[in-house]
Enzyme design. Structure first.
Site, PDB file in Angstrom:
ATOM      1  CE  LYS A 105      -4.387  -1.907   1.273  1.00 31.02           C
ATOM      2  NZ  LYS A 105      -5.607  -1.928   2.034  1.00 31.02           N
TER       3      LYS A 105
ATOM      4  CE  LYS B 162     -13.677  -4.583   1.472  1.00 29.67           C
ATOM      5  NZ  LYS B 162     -13.422  -3.945   2.738  1.00 29.67           N
TER       6      LYS B 162
ATOM      7  CE  LYS C 243      -6.213  -8.648  -0.720  1.00 26.84           C
ATOM      8  NZ  LYS C 243      -7.503  -8.427  -0.099  1.00 26.84           N
TER       9      LYS C 243
HETATM   10  P1  ATP Z   1      -8.723  -4.588  -0.203  1.00 22.13           P
HETATM   11  O1  ATP Z   1      -8.998  -5.801  -1.044  1.00 22.13           O
HETATM   12  O2  ATP Z   1      -9.237  -3.336  -0.814  1.00 22.13           O
HETATM   13  O3  ATP Z   1      -7.318  -4.494   0.246  1.00 22.13           O
HETATM   14  P2  ATP Z   1      -9.839  -6.163   1.812  1.00 22.13           P
HETATM   15  O4  ATP Z   1     -11.024  -6.718   1.104  1.00 22.13           O
HETATM   16  O5  ATP Z   1      -8.613  -6.986   1.923  1.00 22.13           O
HETATM   17  O6  ATP Z   1      -9.551  -4.788   1.124  1.00 22.13           O
HETATM   18  P3  ATP Z   1     -11.238  -6.176   4.359  1.00 22.13           P
HETATM   19  O7  ATP Z   1     -12.545  -5.641   3.987  1.00 22.13           O
HETATM   20  O8  ATP Z   1     -10.800  -5.722   5.655  1.00 22.13           O
HETATM   21  O9  ATP Z   1     -10.130  -5.731   3.300  1.00 22.13           O
HETATM   22  O10 ATP Z   1     -11.277  -7.762   4.325  1.00 22.13           O
HETATM   23  C1  ATP Z   1     -12.262  -8.447   5.036  1.00 22.13           C
HETATM   24  C2  ATP Z   1     -11.955  -9.909   5.065  1.00 22.13           C
HETATM   25  O11 ATP Z   1     -11.946 -10.447   3.738  1.00 22.13           O
HETATM   26  C3  ATP Z   1     -10.584 -10.261   5.653  1.00 22.13           C
HETATM   27  O12 ATP Z   1     -10.730 -11.381   6.486  1.00 22.13           O
HETATM   28  C4  ATP Z   1      -9.740 -10.613   4.455  1.00 22.13           C
HETATM   29  O13 ATP Z   1      -8.729 -11.533   4.771  1.00 22.13           O
HETATM   30  C5  ATP Z   1     -10.772 -11.233   3.538  1.00 22.13           C
HETATM   31  N1  ATP Z   1     -10.373 -11.119   2.133  1.00 22.13           N
HETATM   32  C6  ATP Z   1     -10.075  -9.975   1.451  1.00 22.13           C
HETATM   33  N2  ATP Z   1      -9.792 -10.235   0.174  1.00 22.13           N
HETATM   34  C7  ATP Z   1      -9.907 -11.583   0.015  1.00 22.13           C
HETATM   35  C8  ATP Z   1      -9.751 -12.485  -1.084  1.00 22.13           C
HETATM   36  N3  ATP Z   1      -9.430 -12.035  -2.291  1.00 22.13           N
HETATM   37  N4  ATP Z   1      -9.953 -13.808  -0.881  1.00 22.13           N
HETATM   38  C9  ATP Z   1     -10.301 -14.284   0.351  1.00 22.13           C
HETATM   39  N5  ATP Z   1     -10.463 -13.496   1.431  1.00 22.13           N
HETATM   40  C10 ATP Z   1     -10.278 -12.163   1.287  1.00 22.13           C
END
Ligand code: ATP
Ligand code: LTN
Length: 326
Positions: free
Chosen positions: A111, A195, A192
């Site tokens: 980031k 969002k 991955k």
């Molecule tokens: P960004 O993708 O924008 O960095 P994020 O989705 O990782 O944001 P959070 O909203 O805090 O951030 O994530 C919520 C939960 O979703 C966490 O437990 C994270 O580990 C899980 N998560 C996020 N992305 C994935 C993914 N691609 N596959 C599986 N689990 C995920």
């Protein structure tokens, strides 16, 4: 009963990666454990947020928690900033963490890439996450694979303080699902699903319309071999689609590979569109009923009261151990 704690950032676009990696486990774990699920708005402001939108996104995530099946009668649902203990414990843990260990966090490295200077909050983000977890004497933290390193850090900080000040914190463990712990992006299956990615077709958001779901899956990146098999290294696109399919349908990857033997990618994709729409339609219907209801506000108020009661007890113990206050 074990204490379960997890959190999701209210940053919009909750996608099937968040669902399959984390939220789905929230629902299963609330049955036999003492579960607490947080909307981590203080984590969200480590990057700039529009205040009006942030408020909306907090309610969006809370409504989605309930829409996927988190039941406020079984689990506490609350907003992080409604419980001052998070910020308070964050400071105490910050004083017991090291710049060296925080510099090694891959999420921070990603980031802050390319910037000469980054917000301090982005750097200390994992310490606030440790505070969230330790504040509730958590045993189990259901999260996606990307959070493994942060859970390790949380454990290190807890053990360090326990060694120095005597038994203060429960040392938690991460819990990761088999299929869906790392859902990959649909347009670039080597990174991955996220969002914050620019291309909306890189992800399927839980609230996407059927036509958008269809378009994103049908145009997802695969390979030119034309054979359906699970091989993350050489066939990341098809392997990702198989994982998503398996996580939604409950069929194993082996069963799916056998089922689609000799068939083209188009057939697999078309069926996955149907499986995904069928899984998300009831979530979207329930979401619409809850999102603007008084029930949602009442759930969050009640959740904050119950979370505060637990947090205050922990803070009293922690301050005692450190000799803080009177
Ligand atoms: P960004 O993708 O924008 O960095 P994020 O989705 O990782 O944001 P959070 O909203 O805090 O951030 O994530 C919520 C939960 O979703 C966490 O437990 C994270 O580990 C899980 N998560 C996020 N992305 C994935 C993914 N691609 N596959 C599986 N689990 C995920
Ligand atoms: N860092 C996590 C979100 C998060 C969290 C937590 C998860 C903040 N606090 C406590 C589990 C427990 C993320 O970026 N996905």
């Amino acid at each position: 009963m074990k204490r379960v704690f997890s959190g999701v950032q209210p940053t919009g676009n909750i996608h099937i990666g968040n669902y399959l990696g984390a939220l789905k486990q929230f629902v299963q774990l609330q049955e036999e454990n003492d579960a607490i699920y947080c909307i981590v708005d203080e984590h969200a402001i480590t990057v700039p947020q529009d205040p009006k939108l942030l408020r909306q996104h907090i309610l969006d995530v809370a409504a989605l928690y309930m829409a996927v099946g988190v039941d406020p009668k079984k689990a506490i649902i609350f907003v992080q900033s409604d419980v001052p203990g998070h910020a308070e414990l964050n400071w105490i843990l910050t004083c017991n963490s090291y710049t060296g260990e925080l510099s090694r966090m891959t999420q921070f490295k990603q980031k802050s890439k390319g910037r000469e200077s980054a917000p301090t909050g982005l750097f200390t983000y994992p310490v606030l996450m440790a505070a969230d977890i330790l504040l509730y004497d958590t045993d189990i933290v259901p999260v996606g694979n990307d959070q493994k390193q942060h859970i390790e850090l949380t454990r290190d900080i807890a053990l360090r303080i326990n060694n120095k000040y005597g038994e203060t914190f429960v040392v938690p463990e991460g819990q990761f699902v088999k299929s869906g712990a790392r859902v990959m992006s649909l347009d670039d299956p080597t990174s991955k699903m996220s969002k914050s990615a620019e291309n909306p077709h890189s992800r399927i958001s839980l609230l996407d319309e059927p036509s958008k779901i269809k378009k994103s899956i049908m145009k997802s990146t695969t390979d030119s071999e034309g054979v359906i098999r699970f091989d993350v290294e050489n066939k990341p696109g098809i392997s990702n689609l198989l994982s998503i399919y398996s996580a939604f349908s409950g069929e194993t990857i082996e069963e799916l590979v056998a089922k689609y033997d000799g068939q083209g990618y188009g057939t697999l994709k078309k069926d996955l569109v149907e499986v995904t729409i069928n899984a998300l339609t009831p979530v979207q219907e329930r979401y619409k009923e809850i999102r603007n209801s008084q029930e949602l506000i009442d759930v969050l108020k009640d959740g904050a009261d119950r979370a505060n009661a637990i947090a205050e007890k922990t803070m009293k113990r922690v301050k005692d151990r450190f000799g803080l206050g009177l």
